[in-house]
Write an enzyme that holds these catalytic residues in place. Structure first.
Site, PDB file in Angstrom:
ATOM      1  N   GLU A 166     -79.935  47.255 -30.171  1.00 40.97           N
ATOM      2  CA  GLU A 166     -78.507  47.573 -30.162  1.00 40.97           C
ATOM      3  C   GLU A 166     -78.273  49.067 -29.933  1.00 40.97           C
ATOM      4  OE1 GLU A 166     -75.886  45.830 -30.086  1.00 40.97           O
ATOM      5  OE2 GLU A 166     -76.629  43.839 -30.562  1.00 40.97           O
TER       6      GLU A 166
ATOM      7  N   LEU B 156     -82.224  58.353 -21.484  1.00 37.46           N
ATOM      8  CA  LEU B 156     -81.163  57.467 -21.989  1.00 37.46           C
ATOM      9  C   LEU B 156     -79.875  58.228 -22.291  1.00 37.46           C
ATOM     10  CD1 LEU B 156     -82.942  55.012 -24.454  1.00 37.46           C
ATOM     11  CD2 LEU B 156     -81.620  54.392 -22.445  1.00 37.46           C
TER      12      LEU B 156
ATOM     13  N   TYR C 176     -77.171  60.731 -24.507  1.00 42.07           N
ATOM     14  CA  TYR C 176     -76.595  60.616 -25.858  1.00 42.07           C
ATOM     15  C   TYR C 176     -77.692  60.781 -26.921  1.00 42.07           C
ATOM     16  CZ  TYR C 176     -72.727  58.532 -23.275  1.00 42.07           C
ATOM     17  OH  TYR C 176     -71.708  58.298 -22.392  1.00 42.07           O
TER      18      TYR C 176
ATOM     19  N   TYR D 164     -69.527  48.057 -34.962  1.00 44.44           N
ATOM     20  CA  TYR D 164     -70.049  47.054 -34.037  1.00 44.44           C
ATOM     21  C   TYR D 164     -71.520  46.712 -34.339  1.00 44.44           C
ATOM     22  CZ  TYR D 164     -72.367  45.127 -30.054  1.00 44.44           C
ATOM     23  OH  TYR D 164     -73.152  44.331 -29.281  1.00 44.44           O
TER      24      TYR D 164
ATOM     25  N   ASP E 232     -66.274  45.088 -29.790  1.00 42.62           N
ATOM     26  CA  ASP E 232     -66.656  46.175 -28.890  1.00 42.62           C
ATOM     27  C   ASP E 232     -65.743  46.114 -27.668  1.00 42.62           C
ATOM     28  OD1 ASP E 232     -67.560  44.041 -27.406  1.00 42.62           O
ATOM     29  OD2 ASP E 232     -69.494  44.942 -26.912  1.00 42.62           O
TER      30      ASP E 232
ATOM     31  N   CYS F 269     -65.250  37.579 -18.071  1.00 44.14           N
ATOM     32  CA  CYS F 269     -64.044  38.407 -18.197  1.00 44.14           C
ATOM     33  C   CYS F 269     -64.457  39.876 -18.081  1.00 44.14           C
ATOM     34  CB  CYS F 269     -63.362  38.117 -19.540  1.00 44.14           C
ATOM     35  SG  CYS F 269     -61.686  38.754 -19.608  1.00 44.14           S
TER      36      CYS F 269
ATOM     37  N   CYS G  89     -62.870  30.371 -15.208  1.00 39.68           N
ATOM     38  CA  CYS G  89     -62.881  30.736 -16.620  1.00 39.68           C
ATOM     39  C   CYS G  89     -62.442  29.569 -17.504  1.00 39.68           C
ATOM     40  CB  CYS G  89     -61.956  31.920 -16.831  1.00 39.68           C
ATOM     41  SG  CYS G  89     -61.746  32.324 -18.565  1.00 39.68           S
TER      42      CYS G  89
ATOM     43  N   CYS H 208     -54.699  31.498 -20.868  1.00 40.65           N
ATOM     44  CA  CYS H 208     -54.821  32.959 -20.797  1.00 40.65           C
ATOM     45  C   CYS H 208     -53.471  33.559 -20.411  1.00 40.65           C
ATOM     46  CB  CYS H 208     -55.902  33.356 -19.796  1.00 40.65           C
ATOM     47  SG  CYS H 208     -56.035  35.152 -19.660  1.00 40.65           S
TER      48      CYS H 208
HETATM   49  S1  SF4 Z   1     -58.599  33.903 -17.251  1.00 37.04           S
HETATM   50 FE1  SF4 Z   1     -58.176  35.432 -18.817  1.00 37.04          FE
HETATM   51  S2  SF4 Z   1     -59.905  35.297 -20.209  1.00 37.04           S
HETATM   52 FE2  SF4 Z   1     -60.498  34.247 -18.336  1.00 37.04          FE
HETATM   53  S3  SF4 Z   1     -61.559  35.782 -17.105  1.00 37.04           S
HETATM   54 FE3  SF4 Z   1     -59.398  35.819 -16.490  1.00 37.04          FE
HETATM   55  S4  SF4 Z   1     -58.497  37.386 -17.782  1.00 37.04           S
HETATM   56 FE4  SF4 Z   1     -60.440  36.861 -18.732  1.00 37.04          FE
END
Ligand code: SF4
Length: 362
Positions: free
Chosen positions: A39, A82, A84, A122, A140, A194, A204, A210
């Site tokens: 991580e 890397l 940072y 996170y 995140d 997304c 999606c 959405c």
């Molecule tokens: S439909 Fe909405 S949740 Fe799905 S990829 Fe597009 S913006 Fe993201």
């Protein structure tokens, strides 16, 4: 939002998730040390770039106790490239704290993990859920984006209030699903579906509900209140070598970027376009370096390094000096062939890697 919507969200997300879509080091393991290491290494680093570092760290230091016993310089060297570097310093501090104060066992709660240096909300949530099955959701950049888009939510993500708002949202989204799976699923979803610039909305599983897809605001979400302002810093490095292949280096101090890394003597100015001839008149020209005995052999083109809040523009002025002084306080004379063992900032390793500029250094 009604509970049923979160049910849809959970079912669609977990229905889509398959662990092998995006193989990651922490997916197959429950060892908090390896999860933590991966991580920290992968923060602000692309997976393809970070994975070889993770493998090298685990090979060099198989346990947190091994890492705690490591030399600082060896860890900085392994980290080189890397960026940072405060992450590497915190890595060592945290390893030493786990070893000295927790008998080599990582704390097994979110709150306990948060007490370790370099472990933010996170990372603590990731380790607590992956290694210890704690019911806590990660938040995140991926999660902010998915939630802001799914809800078409314009609450800025970079304010304290905004963060609290999204923390509450992601807890609702997690609900009673298993946090370990939910967190891995939402991170993969943000990386593969997304995504920031080319979201796969047409494929999606959340598309039916959405809100930003309906409103046409996908690429306006999430909203940030503060636009990032970067300042430019102009670094002039004095690469002073003798004919026997030795060069002067120094270690950077505290209170600025690249703490404890090495560099060539540096003159920093606040404007672009300084000539090499004008360098000896600048503040910061070293007392021990008589300008009239130097021979300029090469001036590099500018090398740039982009940091979060700063742009570094570095020019390297390569001088030969008949005989380097034996001892200069705060500086070291090193053999040029040792450069590959020294932890330099990335802008210097880029310069050193450009053989067209360094024919007389090697
Ligand atoms: S439909 Fe909405 S949740 Fe799905 S990829 Fe597009 S913006 Fe993201």
């Amino acid at each position: 939002m009604l509970n049923t919507d979160w049910l849809f969200f959970q079912q669609a997300l977990l229905g889509w998730y398959r662990p092998d879509r995006r193989p990651m080091p922490w997916k197959a393991i429950k060892d908090p040390y390896a999860i933590w290491l991966s991580e920290i290494i992968l923060q602000q680093t692309r997976v393809e770039q970070g994975l070889p570092y993770f493998e090298r760290f685990v090979a060099a230091y198989p346990t947190v106790v091994d890492l705690a016993a490591a030399e600082d310089d060896a860890v900085m060297k392994l980290w080189e490239g890397l960026g940072y570097y405060s992450r590497a310093r915190n890595l060592l501090k945290a390893a030493r704290m786990v070893t000295a104060e927790h008998d080599g066992a990582f704390p097994d709660t979110y709150a306990g993990l948060r007490t370790l240096p370099g472990i933010g909300p996170y990372t603590a949530a990731a380790i607590a859920s992956f290694a210890f099955d704690r019911q806590v959701a990660v938040l995140d950049g991926n999660v902010f984006r998915i939630l802001a888009r799914f809800m078409n939510d314009s609450t800025p993500i970079d304010t304290g209030k905004g963060r609290k708002h999204y923390e509450a949202l992601v807890s609702s989204a997690l609900g009673a699903t298993q946090a370990r799976t939910f967190n891995q699923a939402i991170m993969d979803f943000g990386a593969l579906v997304c995504t920031p610039r080319k979201a796969s909305c047409h494929q999606c599983p959340l598309a039916d509900q959405c809100a930003s897809l309906v409103a046409g605001t996908v690429y306006d979400r999430p909203v940030k209140e503060k636009k990032l302002k970067r300042r430019s810093r102009y670094f002039h490095f004095l690469v002073v070598s003798d004919r026997k292949g030795n060069t002067i280096i120094e270690q950077r101090g505290e209170g600025d970027i690249w703490q404890a890394l090495y560099q060539f003597p540096l003159i920093e100015v606040d404007r672009d376009g300084l000539t090499t001839e004008a360098l000896p008149q600048q503040d910061g020209w070293p007392d021990w370096l008589p300008a009239d005995q130097l021979k300029l052999t090469r001036r590099s083109p500018p090398f740039k390094q982009q940091l979060t809040h700063q742009t570094i523009v570095a020019v390297f002025h390569h001088f030969t000096y008949p005989e380097l002084p034996g001892e200069i306080v705060g500086r070291q004379v090193v053999k040029n062939k040792m450069f590959s063992n020294i932890a330099f900032p990335r802008v210097i390793t880029k310069y050193l890697a450009d053989k067209t500029l360094l024919l007389d250094l090697f």
